[in-house]
Design a protein around this motif. Structure first.
Motif, PDB file in Angstrom:
ATOM      1  N   SER A 189    -217.435 -66.553 -59.583  1.00  0.00           N
ATOM      2  CA  SER A 189    -216.350 -67.379 -59.782  1.00  0.00           C
ATOM      3  C   SER A 189    -215.200 -66.873 -60.748  1.00  0.00           C
ATOM      4  CB  SER A 189    -216.223 -68.771 -59.441  1.00  0.00           C
ATOM      5  OG  SER A 189    -216.756 -69.379 -60.724  1.00  0.00           O
ATOM      6  N   PHE A 190    -214.034 -66.691 -60.634  1.00  0.00           N
ATOM      7  CA  PHE A 190    -213.101 -66.360 -61.809  1.00  0.00           C
ATOM      8  C   PHE A 190    -212.840 -67.623 -62.667  1.00  0.00           C
ATOM      9  CE2 PHE A 190    -208.708 -65.653 -63.377  1.00  0.00           C
ATOM     10  CZ  PHE A 190    -208.948 -64.466 -64.133  1.00  0.00           C
ATOM     11  N   VAL A 191    -212.778 -67.381 -63.998  1.00  0.00           N
ATOM     12  CA  VAL A 191    -212.340 -68.367 -64.811  1.00  0.00           C
ATOM     13  C   VAL A 191    -211.189 -68.038 -65.571  1.00  0.00           C
ATOM     14  CG1 VAL A 191    -213.001 -69.470 -67.039  1.00  0.00           C
ATOM     15  CG2 VAL A 191    -214.895 -68.828 -65.476  1.00  0.00           C
ATOM     16  N   GLN A 192    -210.182 -68.903 -65.407  1.00  0.00           N
ATOM     17  CA  GLN A 192    -208.739 -68.978 -65.664  1.00  0.00           C
ATOM     18  C   GLN A 192    -208.675 -68.893 -67.172  1.00  0.00           C
ATOM     19  OE1 GLN A 192    -206.435 -68.464 -63.269  1.00  0.00           O
ATOM     20  NE2 GLN A 192    -205.098 -67.561 -64.847  1.00  0.00           N
ATOM     21  N   LEU A 193    -208.340 -67.878 -68.012  1.00  0.00           N
ATOM     22  CA  LEU A 193    -208.413 -67.975 -69.282  1.00  0.00           C
ATOM     23  C   LEU A 193    -206.734 -67.432 -69.700  1.00  0.00           C
ATOM     24  CD1 LEU A 193    -211.557 -65.871 -70.045  1.00  0.00           C
ATOM     25  CD2 LEU A 193    -211.062 -68.569 -70.768  1.00  0.00           C
ATOM     26  N   PRO A 194    -206.349 -67.858 -70.934  1.00  0.00           N
ATOM     27  CA  PRO A 194    -204.959 -67.450 -71.549  1.00  0.00           C
ATOM     28  C   PRO A 194    -204.674 -66.046 -71.321  1.00  0.00           C
ATOM     29  CG  PRO A 194    -206.204 -68.950 -73.046  1.00  0.00           C
ATOM     30  CD  PRO A 194    -207.134 -68.325 -72.185  1.00  0.00           C
ATOM     31  N   TYR A 195    -203.433 -65.846 -70.912  1.00  0.00           N
ATOM     32  CA  TYR A 195    -202.772 -64.317 -70.703  1.00  0.00           C
ATOM     33  C   TYR A 195    -201.673 -64.133 -71.652  1.00  0.00           C
ATOM     34  CZ  TYR A 195    -201.525 -60.472 -67.969  1.00  0.00           C
ATOM     35  OH  TYR A 195    -201.030 -59.334 -67.497  1.00  0.00           O
ATOM     36  N   THR A 196    -201.832 -63.535 -72.459  1.00  0.00           N
ATOM     37  CA  THR A 196    -200.469 -63.312 -73.813  1.00  0.00           C
ATOM     38  C   THR A 196    -200.260 -62.159 -73.401  1.00  0.00           C
ATOM     39  OG1 THR A 196    -201.380 -65.060 -74.810  1.00  0.00           O
ATOM     40  CG2 THR A 196    -199.780 -64.008 -75.886  1.00  0.00           C
ATOM     41  N   VAL A 197    -198.983 -61.814 -72.940  1.00  0.00           N
ATOM     42  CA  VAL A 197    -198.171 -60.623 -72.981  1.00  0.00           C
ATOM     43  C   VAL A 197    -196.796 -60.731 -73.404  1.00  0.00           C
ATOM     44  CG1 VAL A 197    -196.913 -58.502 -71.514  1.00  0.00           C
ATOM     45  CG2 VAL A 197    -199.611 -59.255 -71.459  1.00  0.00           C
ATOM     46  N   LYS A 198    -196.240 -60.090 -74.502  1.00  0.00           N
ATOM     47  CA  LYS A 198    -194.551 -60.322 -74.876  1.00  0.00           C
ATOM     48  C   LYS A 198    -194.266 -58.981 -74.995  1.00  0.00           C
ATOM     49  CE  LYS A 198    -196.132 -64.418 -77.849  1.00  0.00           C
ATOM     50  NZ  LYS A 198    -196.108 -65.039 -78.948  1.00  0.00           N
ATOM     51  N   GLY A 199    -193.332 -58.762 -74.184  1.00  0.00           N
ATOM     52  CA  GLY A 199    -192.646 -57.578 -73.872  1.00  0.00           C
ATOM     53  C   GLY A 199    -193.807 -56.373 -73.659  1.00  0.00           C
ATOM     54  N   MET A 200    -193.996 -55.480 -74.334  1.00  0.00           N
ATOM     55  CA  MET A 200    -195.210 -54.586 -74.355  1.00  0.00           C
ATOM     56  C   MET A 200    -196.338 -54.817 -75.339  1.00  0.00           C
ATOM     57  SD  MET A 200    -193.306 -50.824 -73.300  1.00  0.00           S
ATOM     58  CE  MET A 200    -191.724 -50.836 -73.532  1.00  0.00           C
ATOM     59  N   ASP A 201    -196.124 -55.995 -76.193  1.00  0.00           N
ATOM     60  CA  ASP A 201    -197.276 -56.300 -77.085  1.00  0.00           C
ATOM     61  C   ASP A 201    -198.090 -57.256 -76.420  1.00  0.00           C
ATOM     62  OD1 ASP A 201    -196.128 -54.952 -79.147  1.00  0.00           O
ATOM     63  OD2 ASP A 201    -194.569 -56.757 -79.951  1.00  0.00           O
ATOM     64  N   VAL A 202    -199.268 -57.405 -77.091  1.00  0.00           N
ATOM     65  CA  VAL A 202    -200.368 -58.257 -76.446  1.00  0.00           C
ATOM     66  C   VAL A 202    -201.103 -59.057 -77.436  1.00  0.00           C
ATOM     67  CG1 VAL A 202    -200.918 -56.910 -74.389  1.00  0.00           C
ATOM     68  CG2 VAL A 202    -202.111 -56.218 -76.458  1.00  0.00           C
ATOM     69  N   SER A 203    -201.912 -60.265 -77.143  1.00  0.00           N
ATOM     70  CA  SER A 203    -202.579 -60.898 -77.978  1.00  0.00           C
ATOM     71  C   SER A 203    -203.864 -61.420 -77.430  1.00  0.00           C
ATOM     72  CB  SER A 203    -201.513 -62.209 -78.385  1.00  0.00           C
ATOM     73  OG  SER A 203    -202.535 -63.046 -79.079  1.00  0.00           O
ATOM     74  N   PHE A 204    -204.796 -61.209 -78.173  1.00  0.00           N
ATOM     75  CA  PHE A 204    -206.373 -61.626 -77.515  1.00  0.00           C
ATOM     76  C   PHE A 204    -207.061 -62.500 -78.552  1.00  0.00           C
ATOM     77  CE2 PHE A 204    -205.457 -56.959 -76.943  1.00  0.00           C
ATOM     78  CZ  PHE A 204    -205.473 -56.877 -75.237  1.00  0.00           C
TER      79      PHE A 204
END
Length: 330
Positions: A189-204
């Motif tokens: 199954s798929f676990v939902q996790l934070p998805y952070t995209v700001k414009g063309m920037d990303v955060s991990f």
């Protein structure tokens, strides 16, 4: 072979890899000898990595000369990674390059590590003017050539995508990439996790923390690996698509160690097909850090007159790809 052909020796030493490559101006990679530091536990310790590089440097140098079938006298330039990277590691490679340049009376060439990843990708894949997704353990950015140099359209706001996946794999005991992606293939199954995209920037960083918390809470490791890898790759695909739309380019080049990911390539190809673009993925031999990419970029810079004096060869641990003119581009 010589004639008007130029031959450059390149030294890579930004992080865990000490590499010596030799390339010629007719586009051939004559040698690509790389020695990788593997810490006994945890991540890279800069001082220990630099000590590793100093130990293996003489053997790697002679192996590259032997492999290329050239003599030191036949070299036309000595290139090295000037940055970005870990200070102690960069100094080891720079010291060796300065010594060779002075003792052989050859031009010294300071190469930007990130630009070298892009240019070896253009050389071996044949793409001409791509949007570049540069994804590795230490870097994540979206770039393209514009007005004389590579411009950064988006990048990570904290840790790199490769670092996120490597750190997760090491902390949960399965090891760095590609293990999280391999374990993800057994998910149910798929676990939902934070998805952070700001414009063309990303955060991990928040994503990594959340994934580790899920494992601590008892969620199946396979499912967390699946959620984590799918989220990271989806974020990278989204920002790449935005860059393609913004620049109106029809080529996508993927470079860096994470370019080896089959799932990331699959996602990018689905997106590219809808955009009428083509994905070029660098071959495994040149995906990670390597000496050949420094040698090839050294050739390009030598042919463009971009050489430096030893007095101006200080390392630049925080150097960005848009700090250097790409005079050879065209």
């Amino acid at each position: 072979m010589k004639g008007d052909t130029k031959i450059v020796l390149g030294i890579e030493s930004t992080a865990h890899t000490f590499g010596v490559g030799i390339a010629s101006s007719d586009g051939r990679i004559l040698a690509n000898e790389n020695r990788v530091y593997k810490p006994s536990k945890g991540g890279i310790h800069p001082r220990e990595a630099a000590q590793h590089h100093a130990r293996v440097a003489p053997e790697a140098l002679m192996a590259s000369i032997s492999k290329a079938g050239v003599s030191f006298k036949e070299l036309d330039g000595i290139a090295f990674s000037v940055g970005p990277g870990l200070g102690p590691c960069l100094r080891t490679g720079a010291t060796m390059a300065r010594t060779l340049a002075l003792s052989l009376d050859k031009p010294l060439i300071a190469v930007n590590h990130g630009v070298a990843h892009i240019e070896i990708g253009r050389l071996v894949t044949g793409c001409r003017d791509p949007v570049v997704l540069y994804v590795a353990g230490g870097n994540t950015l979206i770039a393209a050539f514009n007005a004389g140099r590579y411009r950064v359209f988006g990048e990570t706001l904290d840790i790199a995508a490769g670092n996120c996946l490597d750190a997760f794999g090491i902390k949960v005991g399965i090891g760095p990439m590609p293990m999280p992606e391999i374990v993800a293939e057994r998910a149910k199954s798929f676990v939902q996790l934070p998805y952070t995209v700001k414009g063309m920037d990303v955060s991990f960083s928040g994503l990594l923390t959340a994934a580790l918390l899920k494992v601590k809470q008892g969620v199946a490791l396979e499912d967390v690996c699946y959620g984590l890898t799918e989220t990271v790759y989806s974020m990278l695909t989204e920002v790449t698509e935005r860059a393609v739309a913004y620049t109106a380019k029809n080529e996508i080049l993927v470079v860096g160690g994470l370019a080896r990911s089959k799932r990331l390539k699959n996602m990018l190809e689905i997106m590219a097909k809808e955009r009428g673009a083509k994905v070029y993925t660098i071959p495994d031999e040149y995906a990670g850090d390597n000496g050949a990419m420094i040698a090839w970029n050294g050739v390009l810079q030598l042919m463009s007159g971009m050489i430096i004096d030893v007095e101006d060869s200080r390392i630049k641990p925080r150097m960005r790809i848009d700090e250097i003119e790409a005079r050879w581009f065209g």
